[in-house]
Design a protein around this motif. Structure first.
Motif, mmCIF file in Angstrom:
data_model
loop_
_atom_site.group_PDB
_atom_site.id
_atom_site.type_symbol
_atom_site.label_atom_id
_atom_site.label_comp_id
_atom_site.label_asym_id
_atom_site.label_seq_id
_atom_site.Cartn_x
_atom_site.Cartn_y
_atom_site.Cartn_z
ATOM 1 N N LYS A 67 2.590 2.128 3.615
ATOM 2 C CA LYS A 67 4.210 1.550 3.748
ATOM 3 C C LYS A 67 5.302 2.342 3.128
ATOM 4 C CE LYS A 67 6.752 -2.745 3.613
ATOM 5 N NZ LYS A 67 6.792 -4.252 3.348
ATOM 6 N N ARG A 68 4.891 2.893 2.001
ATOM 7 C CA ARG A 68 5.968 3.683 1.230
ATOM 8 C C ARG A 68 5.245 4.844 0.658
ATOM 9 N NH1 ARG A 68 9.203 -0.165 -2.721
ATOM 10 N NH2 ARG A 68 10.357 1.723 -2.588
ATOM 11 N N ALA A 69 6.192 5.834 0.471
ATOM 12 C CA ALA A 69 5.757 7.166 -0.326
ATOM 13 C C ALA A 69 6.118 6.795 -1.505
ATOM 14 C CB ALA A 69 6.435 8.423 0.131
ATOM 15 N N VAL A 70 5.143 7.173 -2.555
ATOM 16 C CA VAL A 70 5.703 7.274 -3.977
ATOM 17 C C VAL A 70 6.860 7.707 -4.493
ATOM 18 C CG1 VAL A 70 3.171 6.732 -4.715
ATOM 19 C CG2 VAL A 70 4.249 9.084 -4.628
ATOM 20 N N ALA A 71 7.240 8.944 -3.885
ATOM 21 C CA ALA A 71 8.433 9.452 -4.189
ATOM 22 C C ALA A 71 9.648 8.608 -3.867
ATOM 23 C CB ALA A 71 8.653 10.834 -3.335
ATOM 24 N N THR A 72 9.479 7.482 -3.115
ATOM 25 C CA THR A 72 10.666 6.580 -2.757
ATOM 26 C C THR A 72 10.621 5.598 -3.769
ATOM 27 O OG1 THR A 72 9.651 5.483 -1.304
ATOM 28 C CG2 THR A 72 10.858 7.359 -0.509
ATOM 29 N N ILE A 73 9.707 5.506 -4.733
ATOM 30 C CA ILE A 73 9.514 4.274 -5.435
ATOM 31 C C ILE A 73 10.085 4.563 -6.882
ATOM 32 C CG2 ILE A 73 7.817 2.509 -6.301
ATOM 33 C CD1 ILE A 73 5.972 2.965 -4.157
ATOM 34 N N VAL A 74 11.090 4.085 -7.313
ATOM 35 C CA VAL A 74 11.720 4.331 -8.702
ATOM 36 C C VAL A 74 11.192 3.154 -9.729
ATOM 37 C CG1 VAL A 74 13.526 5.501 -7.865
ATOM 38 C CG2 VAL A 74 13.951 3.186 -8.180
ATOM 39 N N GLU A 75 10.565 2.222 -9.354
ATOM 40 C CA GLU A 75 10.351 1.021 -10.256
ATOM 41 C C GLU A 75 9.163 0.194 -9.446
ATOM 42 O OE1 GLU A 75 12.386 -1.946 -13.313
ATOM 43 O OE2 GLU A 75 13.233 -2.028 -11.313
ATOM 44 N N THR A 76 8.083 0.018 -10.444
ATOM 45 C CA THR A 76 7.163 -0.768 -9.940
ATOM 46 C C THR A 76 6.337 -1.626 -11.270
ATOM 47 O OG1 THR A 76 5.027 -1.230 -8.365
ATOM 48 C CG2 THR A 76 5.283 0.755 -10.241
ATOM 49 N N ASP A 77 5.867 -2.738 -10.894
ATOM 50 C CA ASP A 77 5.219 -3.542 -12.310
ATOM 51 C C ASP A 77 3.840 -3.193 -12.425
ATOM 52 O OD1 ASP A 77 7.718 -5.163 -12.861
ATOM 53 O OD2 ASP A 77 7.245 -5.808 -10.772
ATOM 54 N N ILE A 78 3.051 -3.134 -11.354
ATOM 55 C CA ILE A 78 1.592 -2.925 -11.626
ATOM 56 C C ILE A 78 1.187 -2.115 -10.558
ATOM 57 C CG2 ILE A 78 -0.547 -4.130 -11.292
ATOM 58 C CD1 ILE A 78 0.760 -6.798 -11.986
ATOM 59 N N ILE A 88 0.796 -1.141 -0.082
ATOM 60 C CA ILE A 88 -0.039 0.051 -0.053
ATOM 61 C C ILE A 88 0.871 1.239 0.275
ATOM 62 C CG2 ILE A 88 -1.707 1.363 1.265
ATOM 63 C CD1 ILE A 88 -2.704 -1.296 2.501
ATOM 64 N N VAL A 89 0.978 2.169 -1.116
ATOM 65 C CA VAL A 89 1.585 3.314 -1.057
ATOM 66 C C VAL A 89 0.685 4.612 -1.091
ATOM 67 C CG1 VAL A 89 3.300 1.684 -2.619
ATOM 68 C CG2 VAL A 89 1.654 3.243 -3.798
ATOM 69 N N PRO A 103 4.462 7.771 4.160
ATOM 70 C CA PRO A 103 4.184 6.506 4.931
ATOM 71 C C PRO A 103 3.594 7.026 6.081
ATOM 72 C CG PRO A 103 6.198 7.318 4.978
ATOM 73 C CD PRO A 103 5.674 8.297 3.979
ATOM 74 N N GLY A 104 2.908 5.954 6.632
ATOM 75 C CA GLY A 104 2.071 5.986 8.057
ATOM 76 C C GLY A 104 0.444 5.796 7.827
ATOM 77 N N SER A 105 -0.042 6.237 8.656
ATOM 78 C CA SER A 105 -1.579 5.949 8.755
ATOM 79 C C SER A 105 -2.353 6.754 8.181
ATOM 80 C CB SER A 105 -2.048 5.972 10.325
ATOM 81 O OG SER A 105 -3.431 5.386 10.462
ATOM 82 N N LEU A 106 -3.367 6.387 7.267
ATOM 83 C CA LEU A 106 -4.071 7.426 6.325
ATOM 84 C C LEU A 106 -5.514 6.973 6.571
ATOM 85 C CD1 LEU A 106 -4.399 9.339 4.171
ATOM 86 C CD2 LEU A 106 -4.176 7.471 2.489
ATOM 87 N N PRO A 128 -0.797 16.294 -7.834
ATOM 88 C CA PRO A 128 -0.069 16.499 -8.748
ATOM 89 C C PRO A 128 1.249 15.544 -8.749
ATOM 90 C CG PRO A 128 0.023 18.322 -7.351
ATOM 91 C CD PRO A 128 -0.863 17.649 -6.883
ATOM 92 N N GLU A 129 1.652 15.625 -7.582
ATOM 93 C CA GLU A 129 3.253 14.322 -7.473
ATOM 94 C C GLU A 129 2.619 13.153 -7.759
ATOM 95 O OE1 GLU A 129 4.778 15.276 -3.743
ATOM 96 O OE2 GLU A 129 5.167 17.120 -3.898
ATOM 97 N N LEU A 130 1.463 12.754 -7.393
ATOM 98 C CA LEU A 130 1.013 11.330 -7.483
ATOM 99 C C LEU A 130 0.736 10.987 -8.950
ATOM 100 C CD1 LEU A 130 0.251 8.824 -6.512
ATOM 101 C CD2 LEU A 130 -1.902 9.790 -5.717
ATOM 102 N N VAL A 131 0.148 12.216 -9.755
ATOM 103 C CA VAL A 131 -0.330 11.865 -10.986
ATOM 104 C C VAL A 131 1.203 11.833 -11.843
ATOM 105 C CG1 VAL A 131 -0.951 13.061 -13.108
ATOM 106 C CG2 VAL A 131 -2.418 13.249 -11.037
ATOM 107 N N ASP A 132 2.077 12.566 -11.515
ATOM 108 C CA ASP A 132 3.345 12.616 -12.115
ATOM 109 C C ASP A 132 3.995 11.313 -12.018
ATOM 110 O OD1 ASP A 132 3.101 15.097 -13.118
ATOM 111 O OD2 ASP A 132 4.581 16.168 -11.646
ATOM 112 N N TRP A 133 4.116 10.834 -10.748
ATOM 113 C CA TRP A 133 4.522 9.521 -10.376
ATOM 114 C C TRP A 133 3.993 8.333 -11.285
ATOM 115 C CZ3 TRP A 133 2.363 5.244 -8.001
ATOM 116 C CH2 TRP A 133 3.305 3.944 -7.727
ATOM 117 N N LEU A 134 2.711 8.451 -11.290
ATOM 118 C CA LEU A 134 2.165 7.531 -12.382
ATOM 119 C C LEU A 134 2.395 7.250 -13.552
ATOM 120 C CD1 LEU A 134 -1.592 8.141 -10.874
ATOM 121 C CD2 LEU A 134 -0.555 5.860 -10.581
ATOM 122 N N SER A 135 2.653 8.579 -14.298
ATOM 123 C CA SER A 135 3.134 8.790 -15.797
ATOM 124 C C SER A 135 4.603 8.301 -15.603
ATOM 125 C CB SER A 135 2.968 10.338 -15.938
ATOM 126 O OG SER A 135 1.556 10.701 -16.052
#
Length: 349
Positions: free
Chosen positions: A77-88, A58-59, A63-66, A107-114
């Protein structure tokens, strides 16, 4: 395409399950548990030595309780900013408030998705999760689906995305890498598809049996409640709608609607279609079928009797029309949607 899990010694595919405050906990937790089934429980045909095909996290933004839409907290578990590669990547259902989807909140999440898509990840949406994914522009000009209750809202927010709320699962893109599922529980179809695609049909069947999941092979048309447009602003057509809502079963309702409108038949049909998006006859048919659906769900009347009650003297024609609109024969619809005997109040097992 994302890498495929190999048999022995391979790393499982990394699945990023996105949590935002609007997310629905039931969809998020359901996807998490089902895709983690290989690590959590024995499945038929699987060897204990086999590595699980997926590693689900769960990203989110941090990180932390949401706290999610239903005020249930989940651990990110993790912030998307720290994830440089994922498969799905899977964006679960989101709950829209009265103001609808607010673009530009993440906006940061949208940029990461792209960025993850450029690196080969599969972006997937469950139900209304497509609202967030659509902000990337990846679905522009590509077929997608969404919960049918949100179909009009999505079309207004993202007119560049062809939306098909009646479809269960849509796979788009040159690499078949853009995946969306429709209303609510069609996340079952999404995860079974992903398991079948990456771990094989046998694994998907084993998971379906373990969780008693079913593919929605009849589509979503049987679940959609017809509601004709009423925000078109044509007073004469709105008056016709109001009248026919209580008189759709009469003989020749179109003739009476035209007479009451004071318009010529040609003008009435043109204005009706422009306002509603359906011809007057098609609109009457949808009202009749919707009433027939309720009668099949709630009464013991025969199909022939219901055909007559909603305005059709020929049961054979009614059956053909019902199947064309809902995707199911009247008897199959009744079996699908009526309350089963074991669940009726007052009945003991």
């Amino acid at each position: 395409m994302p890498r495929q899990p190999a048999s022995a010694g391979s790393e499982p595919l990394h699945v990023s399950l996105v949590a935002i405050p609007e997310a629905v906990v039931s969809t998020l937790s359901g996807i998490f548990d089902v895709m983690n089934a290989f690590a959590m429980m024995p499945l038929a045909g699987a060897s204990p030595a086999d590595p699980p095909p997926f590693r689900v996290e769960i990203v989110g933004m941090k990180p932390g309780s949401l706290e999610l839409a239903s005020r249930v907290p989940v651990p990110v578990k993790r912030a998307v900013a720290t994830i440089v590669e994922t498969d799905i990547i899977i964006v679960p259902s989101v709950l829209l408030g009265p103001e609808g989807w607010q673009k530009g909140r993440y906006p940061e999440l949208v940029d990461w998705l792209s960025a993850m898509h450029r690196r080969g990840a599969l972006p997937c949406s469950a139900c209304s999760g497509i609202f967030l994914l659509a902000e990337t522009g990846l679905f522009d000009g590509k077929e997608a689906t969404v919960h049918f209750h949100y179909g009009n809202a999505f079309a207004k927010a993202f007119p560049q995305v062809p939306i098909n709320p009646e479809r269960v699962l849509v796979i788009s893109g040159k690499r078949e890498e853009l995946i969306s599922s429709g209303a609510s529980m069609t996340w079952h179809d999404l995860v079974l598809y992903l398991i079948g695609r990456h771990a094989g049909a046998t694994a998907a069947q084993a998971v379906a049996r373990a969780f008693a999941l079913q593919w929605h092979q009849d589509g979503l048309a049987p679940y959609i409640v017809f509601e004709g447009r009423s925000d078109h602003g044509d007073v004469a057509i709105k008056a016709a709608q109001d009248w026919v809502a209580g008189h759709f079963s009469v003989i020749n309702p179109l003739e009476e609607m035209v007479r009451r409108s004071g318009l010529t038949e040609r003008t009435f049909k043109r204005r009706f279609a422009a306002a509603i998006g359906l011809s007057p006859i098609a609109y009457v048919q949808r009202l009749r079928i919707e009433d027939a659906k309720r009668r099949l769900e709630r009464t013991e009347a025969s199909v022939d009797e219901i055909s007559w009650q909603v305005g059709y003297e020929e049961p054979a024609f009614f059956r053909r029309l019902f199947r064309r609109v809902t995707g199911l024969a009247p008897g199959a619809y009744r079996r699908r949607f009526r309350i089963p005997d074991y669940a009726k109040p007052g009945l003991k097992p």
